[in-house]
Design a protein around this motif. Structure first.
Motif, PDB file in Angstrom:
ATOM      1  N   THR A  49     144.795  45.142   5.259  1.00  0.00           N
ATOM      2  CA  THR A  49     144.349  45.085   3.799  1.00  0.00           C
ATOM      3  C   THR A  49     144.643  46.376   3.231  1.00  0.00           C
ATOM      4  OG1 THR A  49     142.225  46.065   4.539  1.00  0.00           O
ATOM      5  CG2 THR A  49     142.582  43.696   4.904  1.00  0.00           C
ATOM      6  N   PRO A  50     144.347  46.372   1.684  1.00  0.00           N
ATOM      7  CA  PRO A  50     144.762  47.724   1.169  1.00  0.00           C
ATOM      8  C   PRO A  50     143.814  48.956   1.670  1.00  0.00           C
ATOM      9  CG  PRO A  50     144.782  45.954  -0.453  1.00  0.00           C
ATOM     10  CD  PRO A  50     144.267  45.517   0.930  1.00  0.00           C
ATOM     11  N   MET A  51     142.475  48.538   1.776  1.00  0.00           N
ATOM     12  CA  MET A  51     141.440  49.345   2.670  1.00  0.00           C
ATOM     13  C   MET A  51     141.682  49.731   3.836  1.00  0.00           C
ATOM     14  SD  MET A  51     137.590  48.997   2.772  1.00  0.00           S
ATOM     15  CE  MET A  51     136.620  49.620   4.483  1.00  0.00           C
ATOM     16  N   GLY A  52     142.323  48.877   4.687  1.00  0.00           N
ATOM     17  CA  GLY A  52     142.780  49.163   6.074  1.00  0.00           C
ATOM     18  C   GLY A  52     143.974  50.023   6.068  1.00  0.00           C
ATOM     19  N   GLU A  53     144.989  49.717   5.298  1.00  0.00           N
ATOM     20  CA  GLU A  53     146.194  50.685   5.359  1.00  0.00           C
ATOM     21  C   GLU A  53     145.786  51.965   4.980  1.00  0.00           C
ATOM     22  OE1 GLU A  53     149.281  49.895   6.262  1.00  0.00           O
ATOM     23  OE2 GLU A  53     148.364  47.855   6.905  1.00  0.00           O
ATOM     24  N   GLU A  54     144.683  52.281   4.058  1.00  0.00           N
ATOM     25  CA  GLU A  54     144.383  53.498   3.781  1.00  0.00           C
ATOM     26  C   GLU A  54     143.926  54.165   4.980  1.00  0.00           C
ATOM     27  OE1 GLU A  54     144.773  55.730   0.994  1.00  0.00           O
ATOM     28  OE2 GLU A  54     146.144  54.179   0.440  1.00  0.00           O
ATOM     29  N   LEU A  55     142.943  53.524   5.609  1.00  0.00           N
ATOM     30  CA  LEU A  55     142.141  54.051   6.690  1.00  0.00           C
ATOM     31  C   LEU A  55     143.294  54.337   7.890  1.00  0.00           C
ATOM     32  CD1 LEU A  55     139.104  51.759   6.901  1.00  0.00           C
ATOM     33  CD2 LEU A  55     139.201  54.079   6.288  1.00  0.00           C
ATOM     34  N   ARG A  56     144.352  53.441   7.936  1.00  0.00           N
ATOM     35  CA  ARG A  56     145.272  53.637   8.891  1.00  0.00           C
ATOM     36  C   ARG A  56     146.227  54.900   8.665  1.00  0.00           C
ATOM     37  NH1 ARG A  56     148.740  50.422  12.080  1.00  0.00           N
ATOM     38  NH2 ARG A  56     150.578  51.125  12.879  1.00  0.00           N
ATOM     39  N   ARG A  57     146.291  55.313   7.528  1.00  0.00           N
ATOM     40  CA  ARG A  57     146.931  56.330   7.293  1.00  0.00           C
ATOM     41  C   ARG A  57     146.205  57.686   7.776  1.00  0.00           C
ATOM     42  NH1 ARG A  57     146.450  60.068   3.677  1.00  0.00           N
ATOM     43  NH2 ARG A  57     144.655  58.803   2.358  1.00  0.00           N
ATOM     44  N   ILE A  58     144.761  57.728   7.403  1.00  0.00           N
ATOM     45  CA  ILE A  58     144.160  58.815   7.876  1.00  0.00           C
ATOM     46  C   ILE A  58     144.010  58.939   9.485  1.00  0.00           C
ATOM     47  CG2 ILE A  58     141.600  59.455   8.087  1.00  0.00           C
ATOM     48  CD1 ILE A  58     141.107  58.190   5.369  1.00  0.00           C
ATOM     49  N   GLY A  77     136.442  50.459  13.436  1.00  0.00           N
ATOM     50  CA  GLY A  77     135.194  49.515  12.934  1.00  0.00           C
ATOM     51  C   GLY A  77     135.411  49.016  11.458  1.00  0.00           C
ATOM     52  N   ALA A  78     135.451  50.011  10.701  1.00  0.00           N
ATOM     53  CA  ALA A  78     135.572  49.633   9.130  1.00  0.00           C
ATOM     54  C   ALA A  78     136.774  49.216   8.765  1.00  0.00           C
ATOM     55  CB  ALA A  78     135.287  50.820   8.344  1.00  0.00           C
ATOM     56  N   SER A  79     137.812  49.210   9.247  1.00  0.00           N
ATOM     57  CA  SER A  79     139.263  48.674   9.085  1.00  0.00           C
ATOM     58  C   SER A  79     139.055  47.152   9.572  1.00  0.00           C
ATOM     59  CB  SER A  79     140.353  49.358   9.707  1.00  0.00           C
ATOM     60  OG  SER A  79     141.493  48.562   9.368  1.00  0.00           O
ATOM     61  N   ARG A  80     138.455  47.004  10.808  1.00  0.00           N
ATOM     62  CA  ARG A  80     138.452  45.840  11.228  1.00  0.00           C
ATOM     63  C   ARG A  80     137.572  44.726  10.608  1.00  0.00           C
ATOM     64  NH1 ARG A  80     138.175  47.214  16.451  1.00  0.00           N
ATOM     65  NH2 ARG A  80     140.236  47.346  16.165  1.00  0.00           N
ATOM     66  N   ALA A  81     136.401  45.104  10.266  1.00  0.00           N
ATOM     67  CA  ALA A  81     135.594  44.389   9.270  1.00  0.00           C
ATOM     68  C   ALA A  81     136.257  43.823   8.237  1.00  0.00           C
ATOM     69  CB  ALA A  81     134.299  44.920   9.064  1.00  0.00           C
ATOM     70  N   GLN A  82     136.910  44.723   7.343  1.00  0.00           N
ATOM     71  CA  GLN A  82     137.659  44.231   6.188  1.00  0.00           C
ATOM     72  C   GLN A  82     138.585  43.337   6.549  1.00  0.00           C
ATOM     73  OE1 GLN A  82     136.307  45.423   3.388  1.00  0.00           O
ATOM     74  NE2 GLN A  82     137.899  45.352   1.633  1.00  0.00           N
ATOM     75  N   HIS A  83     139.327  43.534   7.433  1.00  0.00           N
ATOM     76  CA  HIS A  83     140.711  42.704   8.010  1.00  0.00           C
ATOM     77  C   HIS A  83     139.978  41.356   8.299  1.00  0.00           C
ATOM     78  CE1 HIS A  83     144.382  42.826  10.923  1.00  0.00           C
ATOM     79  NE2 HIS A  83     144.587  42.214   9.573  1.00  0.00           N
ATOM     80  N   MET A  84     139.069  41.360   9.029  1.00  0.00           N
ATOM     81  CA  MET A  84     138.400  40.062   9.735  1.00  0.00           C
ATOM     82  C   MET A  84     138.039  39.082   8.385  1.00  0.00           C
ATOM     83  SD  MET A  84     138.723  39.519  12.559  1.00  0.00           S
ATOM     84  CE  MET A  84     137.609  38.091  13.080  1.00  0.00           C
ATOM     85  N   CYS A  85     137.125  39.857   7.639  1.00  0.00           N
ATOM     86  CA  CYS A  85     136.492  38.957   6.262  1.00  0.00           C
ATOM     87  C   CYS A  85     137.497  38.504   5.373  1.00  0.00           C
ATOM     88  CB  CYS A  85     135.643  40.182   5.727  1.00  0.00           C
ATOM     89  SG  CYS A  85     134.655  39.330   4.546  1.00  0.00           S
ATOM     90  N   ASN A  86     138.641  39.363   5.114  1.00  0.00           N
ATOM     91  CA  ASN A  86     139.483  39.087   3.828  1.00  0.00           C
ATOM     92  C   ASN A  86     140.776  38.672   4.138  1.00  0.00           C
ATOM     93  OD1 ASN A  86     137.580  40.287   2.252  1.00  0.00           O
ATOM     94  ND2 ASN A  86     138.645  41.999   1.748  1.00  0.00           N
ATOM     95  N   VAL A  87     141.247  38.740   5.549  1.00  0.00           N
ATOM     96  CA  VAL A  87     142.453  38.455   5.875  1.00  0.00           C
ATOM     97  C   VAL A  87     142.479  37.330   7.079  1.00  0.00           C
ATOM     98  CG1 VAL A  87     144.803  39.050   6.635  1.00  0.00           C
ATOM     99  CG2 VAL A  87     143.487  40.386   5.038  1.00  0.00           C
ATOM    100  N   ILE A  88     142.010  37.680   8.241  1.00  0.00           N
ATOM    101  CA  ILE A  88     141.987  36.827   9.508  1.00  0.00           C
ATOM    102  C   ILE A  88     141.329  35.472   9.528  1.00  0.00           C
ATOM    103  CG2 ILE A  88     141.619  36.622  12.011  1.00  0.00           C
ATOM    104  CD1 ILE A  88     142.556  39.959  11.773  1.00  0.00           C
ATOM    105  N   LEU A  89     140.031  35.827   9.279  1.00  0.00           N
ATOM    106  CA  LEU A  89     139.288  34.442   9.191  1.00  0.00           C
ATOM    107  C   LEU A  89     139.601  33.441   7.954  1.00  0.00           C
ATOM    108  CD1 LEU A  89     135.786  35.934   9.681  1.00  0.00           C
ATOM    109  CD2 LEU A  89     137.235  34.717  11.417  1.00  0.00           C
ATOM    110  N   PRO A  90     139.919  33.944   6.902  1.00  0.00           N
ATOM    111  CA  PRO A  90     140.520  32.847   5.846  1.00  0.00           C
ATOM    112  C   PRO A  90     141.576  32.178   6.427  1.00  0.00           C
ATOM    113  CG  PRO A  90     139.714  34.791   4.593  1.00  0.00           C
ATOM    114  CD  PRO A  90     139.776  35.250   6.210  1.00  0.00           C
ATOM    115  N   HIS A  91     142.613  32.663   7.063  1.00  0.00           N
ATOM    116  CA  HIS A  91     143.744  32.170   7.555  1.00  0.00           C
ATOM    117  C   HIS A  91     143.537  31.103   8.458  1.00  0.00           C
ATOM    118  CE1 HIS A  91     148.442  31.821   7.377  1.00  0.00           C
ATOM    119  NE2 HIS A  91     148.103  31.741   8.621  1.00  0.00           N
ATOM    120  N   LEU A  92     142.630  31.687   9.613  1.00  0.00           N
ATOM    121  CA  LEU A  92     142.258  30.590  10.535  1.00  0.00           C
ATOM    122  C   LEU A  92     141.464  29.529  10.228  1.00  0.00           C
ATOM    123  CD1 LEU A  92     141.162  33.223  13.170  1.00  0.00           C
ATOM    124  CD2 LEU A  92     143.235  32.195  12.945  1.00  0.00           C
TER     125      LEU A  92
END
Length: 215
Positions: A49-58, A77-92
């Motif tokens: 996610t955009p937020m997750g990619e910023e956290l990845r850079r850090i 954990g913060a990156s994963r919660a955003q990832h699950m909520c906005n990307v992974i769960l909706p696709h599943l």
């Protein structure tokens, strides 16, 4: 082609030491599943996610400040919660397939087994951030620490070494043993595949394992 519908989707994660070939195998499996008509989403952690990619850079690149292990854990954990909520769960929920390069097991292996942070806390963090949805299948591409170092050194000319790849041998031994221990304790979900095999052989084994969970 009409996409096969999976009532709860299919969630496949790829884990393994540095240089185990996850990205290559994810690309091959994506191509295979798309040819079968599945709606495939490829993503990664940290990131996705955009937020997750910023956290990845850090998490991967920060050099001018020492990152406390506890801060590192919470950022994952913060990156994963955003990832699950906005990307992974909706696709599943749409009946699609998610292929994820690293997931919660990496956090347990790296921050739990290698950084030696509290495992009970890590498990509680997973309960909070996964929304109850663990992967259907986790493919652990396993290689020795010596082979991991050799492959990492080969790719260094094209890819900057991140904070985790540059850790010492003891750290990477602990990560590998952590993954293998997780596989021993979660045999219904994990499949351990030797990444020392030729690329096509690894891909064939992965396709076979995925076909079992698609039946």
């Amino acid at each position: 082609m009409q996409h096969p519908y999976l009532p709860h989707g299919l969630f496949v994660t790829f884990e393994g030491p540095e240089g185990s070939g996850k990205s290559t195998q994810i690309g091959l499996l994506e191509k295979h599943l798309c040819e079968l008509g599945y709606e495939v989403l490829v993503t990664r952690e940290p990131g996705g996610t955009p937020m997750g990619e910023e956290l990845r850079r850090i998490l991967m690149e920060l050099r001018n400040e020492k990152v406390a292990p506890e801060s590192e854990l919470l950022l994952f954990g913060a990156s994963r919660a955003q990832h699950m909520c906005n990307v992974i769960l909706p696709h599943l929920e749409k009946g699609g397939v998610v292929l994820c390069d690293r997931f919660a097991d990496s956090t347990t292996a790296y921050q739990g087994y290698a950084r030696k942070l509290n495992m009970d806390f890590i498990q509680r963090m997973h309960e909070l951030t996964l929304y109850g949805r663990w992967p259907d299948l986790t493919l652990l591409l396993d290689i020795s620490v010596d082979e991991s170092e050799r492959r990492t050194q080969q790719r260094d000319g094209d890819t900057p070494v991140d904070r985790f790849a540059s850790e010492n041998r003891a750290f990477h031994f602990a990560v590998r043993e952590g993954f293998l221990d997780l596989a021993r304790h979660n045999q219904k979900r994990f499949r351990v595949i030797s990444a020392d095999l030729p690329v096509d052989d690894v891909a064939a084994r992965i396709r076979e394992e995925v076909s079992h969970v698609l039946r």
